[in-house]
Write an enzyme that holds these catalytic residues in place. Sequence first.
Site, PDB file in Angstrom:
ATOM      1  N   GLU A 123       0.513  -1.157  -0.502  1.00 22.96           N
ATOM      2  CA  GLU A 123      -0.128   0.134   0.135  1.00 22.96           C
ATOM      3  C   GLU A 123       0.614   1.700   0.165  1.00 22.96           C
ATOM      4  OE1 GLU A 123      -2.810   0.255   2.507  1.00 22.96           O
ATOM      5  OE2 GLU A 123      -3.736  -1.656   2.411  1.00 22.96           O
ATOM      6  N   ASP A 138     -10.059   0.759   7.174  1.00 27.36           N
ATOM      7  CA  ASP A 138     -10.401   1.988   6.598  1.00 27.36           C
ATOM      8  C   ASP A 138     -11.617   2.469   7.282  1.00 27.36           C
ATOM      9  OD1 ASP A 138      -8.062   1.860   5.441  1.00 27.36           O
ATOM     10  OD2 ASP A 138      -9.092   0.981   3.309  1.00 27.36           O
TER      11      ASP A 138
END
Length: 141
Positions: free
Chosen positions: A31, A104
């Site tokens: 990421e 998230d």
Amino acid sequence: MTQQPVTTVHLTAPAARIITTELRTADHTTETGGILLGHHTRNTVTVHHAGTPGPAAVRTPTYFLRDLAHDQALADEAFASDASVWVGEWHTHPTSRPVPSARDAATYRQLLDDPSSGNCAMTSTASSSTTTPYRIRCTPV
């Protein structure tokens, strides 16, 4: 003064270039991401500056933690330049669909509940395999 709910997000060309350059050059097995800096005026957020992960960022295939010192330097520079402030963050999901993960969602819920973070949390996901390299969603409080 309470801000109006955000209905429009503008990503300026310089901010978009930072994100797309990072997407082209980053290790696509981990990421990556950065902060978004700009202005919230009435119902519109304008992103003037996008950050990169920074040299001390933690990057794995399923986790990303920004380099906070790197972010602070960009934030200080942006504020001095045009009074931009934190309006959100962006990051990729190279091993899954480009949608917010449960982690998230929890992080952004925490930001939304924190009065010092402002009225809006922005989420963005990106994938080098999609034709649209990023998507920004602003969730009004």
